[in-house]
Design a protein around this motif. Structure first.
Motif, mmCIF file in Angstrom:
data_model
loop_
_atom_site.group_PDB
_atom_site.id
_atom_site.type_symbol
_atom_site.label_atom_id
_atom_site.label_comp_id
_atom_site.label_asym_id
_atom_site.label_seq_id
_atom_site.Cartn_x
_atom_site.Cartn_y
_atom_site.Cartn_z
ATOM 1 N N GLN A 33 19.442 35.138 -6.251
ATOM 2 C CA GLN A 33 18.948 36.490 -5.972
ATOM 3 C C GLN A 33 18.527 36.611 -4.511
ATOM 4 O OE1 GLN A 33 18.999 39.351 -8.225
ATOM 5 N NE2 GLN A 33 18.954 40.032 -6.091
ATOM 6 N N THR A 34 17.927 35.541 -3.989
ATOM 7 C CA THR A 34 17.531 35.560 -2.572
ATOM 8 C C THR A 34 18.756 35.714 -1.678
ATOM 9 O OG1 THR A 34 15.680 34.124 -3.105
ATOM 10 C CG2 THR A 34 16.264 34.299 -0.776
ATOM 11 N N LEU A 46 20.426 38.237 -15.082
ATOM 12 C CA LEU A 46 20.912 39.500 -14.531
ATOM 13 C C LEU A 46 20.472 39.578 -13.072
ATOM 14 C CD1 LEU A 46 22.302 42.170 -15.054
ATOM 15 C CD2 LEU A 46 20.100 43.096 -15.794
ATOM 16 N N LEU A 47 21.430 39.607 -12.149
ATOM 17 C CA LEU A 47 21.108 39.620 -10.717
ATOM 18 C C LEU A 47 21.553 40.938 -10.117
ATOM 19 C CD1 LEU A 47 22.394 36.020 -9.918
ATOM 20 C CD2 LEU A 47 20.029 36.719 -10.323
ATOM 21 N N ARG A 77 30.026 38.385 -12.846
ATOM 22 C CA ARG A 77 30.320 38.185 -14.268
ATOM 23 C C ARG A 77 29.121 37.491 -14.889
ATOM 24 N NH1 ARG A 77 33.284 41.230 -13.250
ATOM 25 N NH2 ARG A 77 35.556 41.259 -13.087
ATOM 26 N N ARG A 78 28.836 37.850 -16.146
ATOM 27 C CA ARG A 78 27.731 37.190 -16.836
ATOM 28 C C ARG A 78 28.221 35.933 -17.526
ATOM 29 N NH1 ARG A 78 23.306 40.434 -17.957
ATOM 30 N NH2 ARG A 78 22.129 38.647 -18.722
ATOM 31 N N MET A 79 27.513 34.823 -17.303
ATOM 32 C CA MET A 79 27.788 33.590 -18.029
ATOM 33 C C MET A 79 27.122 33.701 -19.402
ATOM 34 S SD MET A 79 26.557 29.664 -17.167
ATOM 35 C CE MET A 79 27.127 29.634 -15.490
ATOM 36 N N PRO A 80 27.846 33.406 -20.489
ATOM 37 C CA PRO A 80 27.204 33.494 -21.796
ATOM 38 C C PRO A 80 26.022 32.506 -21.904
ATOM 39 C CG PRO A 80 29.591 33.301 -22.026
ATOM 40 C CD PRO A 80 29.269 33.053 -20.576
#
Ligand code: TXA
Ligand code: MG
Length: 334
Positions: free
Chosen positions: A250-251, A270-271, A281-284
């Motif tokens: 996030q940084t 969630l970024l 993409r979201r990693m499960p």
């Protein structure tokens, strides 16, 4: 050329080509394999040439399920130690490769000249149909490394294989692979089970099935057998891969702000990025689902023009060992 794995005609055609010493890419439950007649050193040489892989790196030999497969195992291997037989009984057909003592005079090229051989009985129905058709043609097993060029990301769809090798290679389409990372490899040639490559089948499952503690190669005095899947830098996409925790990610995104470009992010958290050009993409949260998507996501990021792939470090839990291993190696390439 991509052929439908559901078509008996395609399977027959593939078996005939394999019998003649040709190469055919085929689906397994883990990743797609680049197959050749394992008993033919000349056919196997074609795999090394196509992949650009050094010919002293051993390949996995795939065998059919049931009695015909057992016969193939005894053709390539010396009698298995009891703990290996237990593993075979519990996990075959399935995503487990056993390294066992090779029968002299057979499969030398497939084994990369070593006196051991890697054997696996895949669970994918199309792979099994192909192996059965090969047996009917007198081909006892298929040498089959992952169907990608040496050091690159393993293919989990027929289209990925096509992207690697183009139209001249026959590819049997069996849909997307549901495990998504390569088989767990257990070396059974040293008297105790040694984990050479973590995969979908976990250490705990291996230990429960054979009643032996699983060792790491470093615990044994002898040097490791050569295994390209165990090279430090492997499974590398074109873009550079870096692993970071969610806060560092996030940084990074905050500092780059709206200027961020050519960056792709795969994270469970969630970024937020102020740039439209960051691929996210979201990693499960589930290790099995993450493994299934891993290589396809890396390929998608490459295709999307990413030059840098930031991945949230996976959890330090046992079921994530296979995913952690592949990501660590992808990040080791420079
Ligand atoms: O899931 C899989 O195992 C896939 C699918 C296609 O079955 N195959 C695969 O093959 O990953 P490949 O060649 O990319 O990786 C095989 C690994 C390599 O690291 C190889 O060096 C190791 O298995 N291996 C094979 N035979 C061996 C042997 N005799 N001794 C030590 N390592 C061996
Ligand atoms: Mg490979």
């Amino acid at each position: 050329m991509i052929l439908d794995g559901q078509s008996p005609d395609a399977i027959r055609q593939a078996a005939v080509l394999l019998r003649a010493g040709g190469l055919v890419a085929f689906p397994t439950e883990t990743v797609y394999g680049l197959g050749a007649d394992a008993a033919s050193d000349a056919a196997v040489a074609g795999i090394f040439a196509a992949k650009g892989r050094p010919s002293d790196h051993p390949l996995i030999v795939h065998v059919a399920a049931g009695a015909p497969g057992a016969e193939a195992v005894s053709r390539f291997a010396q009698p298995l130690p009891p703990f290996a037989e237990l593993l075979e009984k519990v996990f075959w057909p399935g995503p487990l490769t056993l390294i066992v003592a090779r029968r002299p005079g057979v499969g030398a090229a497939a084994a990369g000249g070593q006196d051991t051989i890697g054997l696996r009985c895949p669970a994918h129905p199309v792979a099994q149909a192909l192996l059965a058709a090969c047996l009917a043609q007198g081909v006892p097993g298929l040498a089959g490394p992952s169907a990608n060029r040496f050091g690159r990301v393993s293919p989990t769809t027929a289209a990925h294989v096509h992207d690697e090798f183009g139209d001249s290679l026959m590819v049997i389409d069996g849909g997307p692979c549901h495990v998504g990372i390569e088989s767990t490899i257990i070396d059974c040639s040293r008297g105790v089970p040694v984990l050479l490559r973590p995969g979908g089948i976990t250490r705990a499952q291996i230990e429960a099935a054979c009643g032996e503690r699983v060792r790491d190669p470093a615990e044994l005095a002898q040097p490791d057998p050569r295994a390209s899947g165990t090279l430090e830098a492997h499974y590398a996409p074109q873009a550079k891969v870096r692993l970071m925790d969610a806060r560092a990610l996030q940084t990074g995104l905050d500092v780059l702000g709206a200027e961020a470009a050519h960056i792709a992010v795969w994270s469970r958290s969630l970024l937020k990025s102020r740039s439209q050009r960051v691929l996210q993409r979201r990693m499960p949260d589930d290790a099995v689902a993450a493994a299934q998507q891993l290589f396809a996501v890396l390929r998608e990021f490459d295709a999307g023009g990413a030059r840098l792939i930031w991945i949230e470090t996976p959890p330090d839990a046992p079921e994530w060992e296979g995913v952690r291993d592949r990501l660590r190696r992808a990040a080791a390439a420079d």
